[in-house]
Design a protein around this motif. Structure first.
Motif, short mmCIF file in Angstrom:
data_model
loop_
_atom_site.label_atom_id
_atom_site.label_comp_id
_atom_site.label_asym_id
_atom_site.label_seq_id
_atom_site.Cartn_x
_atom_site.Cartn_y
_atom_site.Cartn_z
N GLY A 1 0.78 -1.22 0.00
CA GLY A 1 0.00 0.00 0.00
C GLY A 1 0.81 1.28 0.00
N VAL A 2 2.14 1.19 0.19
CA VAL A 2 2.96 2.40 0.27
C VAL A 2 2.98 3.14 -1.05
CG1 VAL A 2 5.30 3.28 0.64
CG2 VAL A 2 4.38 1.52 2.15
N GLU A 3 3.16 2.41 -2.16
CA GLU A 3 3.20 3.07 -3.46
C GLU A 3 1.89 3.78 -3.76
OE1 GLU A 3 4.39 2.10 -8.13
OE2 GLU A 3 3.93 0.45 -6.74
N VAL A 4 0.78 3.14 -3.39
CA VAL A 4 -0.53 3.77 -3.60
C VAL A 4 -0.65 5.04 -2.78
CG1 VAL A 4 -3.02 3.47 -3.29
CG2 VAL A 4 -1.64 1.58 -4.20
N PHE A 5 -0.26 4.98 -1.50
CA PHE A 5 -0.32 6.17 -0.65
C PHE A 5 0.53 7.30 -1.22
CE2 PHE A 5 2.07 8.58 2.52
CZ PHE A 5 1.06 9.31 3.11
N LEU A 6 1.74 6.99 -1.68
CA LEU A 6 2.63 8.01 -2.21
C LEU A 6 2.03 8.68 -3.44
CD1 LEU A 6 6.12 6.26 -1.87
CD2 LEU A 6 5.15 8.04 -0.41
N SER A 7 1.34 7.90 -4.26
CA SER A 7 0.70 8.48 -5.45
C SER A 7 -0.44 9.41 -5.06
CB SER A 7 0.20 7.35 -6.36
OG SER A 7 -0.36 7.87 -7.54
N VAL A 8 -1.24 8.99 -4.09
CA VAL A 8 -2.35 9.84 -3.62
C VAL A 8 -1.79 11.12 -3.01
CG1 VAL A 8 -4.28 10.04 -2.01
CG2 VAL A 8 -3.90 7.89 -3.25
N ALA A 9 -0.72 10.98 -2.20
CA ALA A 9 -0.13 12.15 -1.55
C ALA A 9 0.46 13.11 -2.58
CB ALA A 9 0.96 11.70 -0.58
N GLN A 10 1.01 12.58 -3.65
CA GLN A 10 1.59 13.43 -4.69
C GLN A 10 0.51 14.21 -5.44
OE1 GLN A 10 3.82 11.32 -7.66
NE2 GLN A 10 4.11 13.12 -8.94
N HIS A 11 -0.55 13.50 -5.81
CA HIS A 11 -1.59 14.13 -6.64
C HIS A 11 -2.69 14.78 -5.81
CE1 HIS A 11 0.04 12.44 -10.34
NE2 HIS A 11 0.09 11.23 -9.78
N ARG A 12 -2.72 14.48 -4.52
CA ARG A 12 -3.81 14.93 -3.64
C ARG A 12 -5.16 14.56 -4.25
NH1 ARG A 12 0.18 15.79 -0.82
NH2 ARG A 12 0.40 17.47 0.71
N SER A 13 -5.19 13.35 -4.83
CA SER A 13 -6.42 12.91 -5.50
C SER A 13 -6.40 11.40 -5.63
CB SER A 13 -6.53 13.54 -6.88
OG SER A 13 -7.52 12.90 -7.66
N PHE A 14 -7.49 10.73 -5.19
CA PHE A 14 -7.62 9.30 -5.38
C PHE A 14 -7.80 8.97 -6.85
CE2 PHE A 14 -8.47 9.66 -0.91
CZ PHE A 14 -8.02 8.46 -0.36
N ARG A 15 -8.55 9.83 -7.56
CA ARG A 15 -8.86 9.53 -8.96
C ARG A 15 -7.59 9.61 -9.83
NH1 ARG A 15 -13.47 8.87 -11.27
NH2 ARG A 15 -14.56 9.68 -9.43
N ARG A 16 -6.79 10.69 -9.62
CA ARG A 16 -5.57 10.82 -10.42
C ARG A 16 -4.55 9.73 -10.06
NH1 ARG A 16 -6.62 16.45 -9.86
NH2 ARG A 16 -5.17 16.66 -8.10
N ALA A 17 -4.50 9.35 -8.79
CA ALA A 17 -3.61 8.26 -8.38
C ALA A 17 -4.04 6.95 -9.05
CB ALA A 17 -3.60 8.11 -6.87
N ALA A 18 -5.35 6.73 -9.11
CA ALA A 18 -5.87 5.52 -9.74
C ALA A 18 -5.50 5.48 -11.22
CB ALA A 18 -7.38 5.44 -9.56
N ALA A 19 -5.62 6.64 -11.88
CA ALA A 19 -5.27 6.70 -13.31
C ALA A 19 -3.79 6.41 -13.51
CB ALA A 19 -5.63 8.07 -13.87
N GLU A 20 -2.94 6.93 -12.63
CA GLU A 20 -1.50 6.70 -12.76
C GLU A 20 -1.15 5.23 -12.54
OE1 GLU A 20 2.13 9.12 -11.02
OE2 GLU A 20 1.30 7.82 -9.47
N SER B 1 -11.38 17.64 -1.71
CA SER B 1 -9.92 17.52 -1.72
C SER B 1 -9.45 16.39 -0.82
CB SER B 1 -9.28 18.84 -1.26
OG SER B 1 -9.64 19.11 0.09
N VAL B 2 -8.16 16.12 -0.96
CA VAL B 2 -7.49 15.13 -0.13
C VAL B 2 -6.25 15.78 0.47
CG1 VAL B 2 -6.25 12.93 -0.08
CG2 VAL B 2 -8.27 13.20 -1.54
N GLY B 3 -6.10 15.73 1.78
CA GLY B 3 -4.94 16.29 2.45
C GLY B 3 -4.25 15.26 3.33
N LEU B 4 -3.16 15.66 3.92
CA LEU B 4 -2.39 14.79 4.79
C LEU B 4 -2.58 15.15 6.25
CD1 LEU B 4 1.00 14.72 2.85
CD2 LEU B 4 -0.64 12.85 3.02
N THR B 5 -2.76 14.16 7.10
CA THR B 5 -2.74 14.38 8.53
C THR B 5 -1.29 14.59 8.97
OG1 THR B 5 -2.45 12.05 9.07
CG2 THR B 5 -4.72 12.84 8.80
N GLU B 6 -1.11 14.94 10.25
CA GLU B 6 0.26 15.07 10.76
C GLU B 6 1.00 13.74 10.65
OE1 GLU B 6 2.77 16.38 14.78
OE2 GLU B 6 0.58 16.29 14.82
#
Length: 312
Positions: free
Chosen positions: A14-33, A63-68
């Motif tokens: 799941g780390v690669e998936v999380f990193l993609s979401v964190a980069q794009h701040r979007s589940f949809r764009r991470a899914a496309a990538e 939007s999608v953001g990061l917790t501490e």
């Protein structure tokens, strides 16, 4: 009785998936990538958060953001994951072409006699391979000590190894100097060795090697005695030429001394034939290209008929 156990879920799941979401701040764009569905991305992140025990992302309808916790996880996970990807690329490169460090365990005397002619042409043909020679007479576990291959006499190569001949078979012969035989009668039978000074060598295991003979097709071994014990054949050869005693040596090693009249052969009918010198390596299904290139290089050259070194 075997106990029941479970395989722990991978720490990287799941780390690669999380990193993609964190980069794009979007589940949809991470899914496309990643080439998966947004719902699969969302479920993977939930599993990762559950395993870690902390929420990593803040989800809203916009939007999608990061917790501490997510920020701290990202700061550590991103460089570590990039290092892992880079390591995979390096390993993939070594698995596709001859490159990297090739470690060989060889007896000291092998280097100038058998290896130097091979190494010069091999290093020229494969500039991305670095060859490391560990010269020692000790018999070692190749895999346990991180070696790709070794070189030894055939009788010292374990049966589970793959062996490539580097020399033809040759005889083990008994020789002495003319000066020695000026003071001692020549042995006619193996039993006569009890009356002679015999040079011995100590194996890397610590045991003194017996002298081996072929008596009408029957292999026999004899414990001899004498004034000198050595740890390699070249030293034994020099001692025999100096007249210290009789020596049992690979015939190619003694050829020069015999031809020059510095040595005399005895007990010729009893000389056993041994397989020769071999390159050997563990029998793996997949051989790294660097070792495969070296094996093919050895096979492409005619087996040496020259002096054979101490290869125990």
């Amino acid at each position: 009785m075997k106990q029941n156990f479970t395989v722990r879920q991978g720490a990287l799941d799941g780390v690669e998936v999380f990193l993609s979401v964190a980069q794009h701040r979007s589940f949809r764009r991470a899914a496309a990538e990643l080439g998966v569905t947004p719902s699969a991305v969302s479920q993977t992140v939930r599993v990762l958060e559950a395993r870690i025990g902390a929420a990593l992302l803040i989800r809203t309808t916009r939007s999608v953001g990061l917790t501490e916790a997510g920020e701290r996880f990202l700061s550590h996970a991103k460089p570590a994951f990039e290092e892992l990807v880079a390591a995979g690329e390096v390993a993939r490169g070594l698995g596709q072409r001859p490159a990297g460090l090739l470690r060989l365990s060889v007896p000291r005397a092998v280097v100038p006699i058998l290896l130097e002619p091979l190494l010069a042409s091999f290093c020229q043909a494969y500039p991305e391979v670095e060859v490391e020679i560990a010269a020692s007479n000790e018999l070692i576990d190749l895999a346990a000590q991180g070696f790709d291959a070794g070189i030894r006499l055939g009788q010292f190569v374990d049966a589970d190894m793959v062996a490539v001949p580097m020399t033809p078979p040759f005889r083990f012969i008994v020789v002495g100097s003319p000066a020695y035989f000026a003071a001692h009668s020549r042995p006619r039978r193996t039993d006569d060795l009890r009356e002679h000074a015999c040079l011995r060598w100590r194996r890397s295991s610590g045991a003194l090697a017996l002298w081996s003979f072929n008596d009408n097709g029957h292999a026999i071994e004899i414990a001899v005695s004498g004034p000198l014990i050595v740890s390699d054949f070249p030293t034994m050869l020099g001692a025999a030429i100096e007249g210290i005693g009789l020596a049992q040596l690979p015939e190619p090693m003694a050829a020069e001394g015999l031809g020059a009249g510095k040595l005399v052969q005895v007990l010729e009918p009893f000389a056993p034939v041994i397989p020769g010198v071999f390159l050997y390596y563990p029998g793996r299904r997949q051989i790294m290209p660097k070792l495969r290139a070296f094996i093919d290089h050895v096979k492409s050259r005619p087996a040496s008929h020259g002096k054979v070194p101490d290869t125990k």
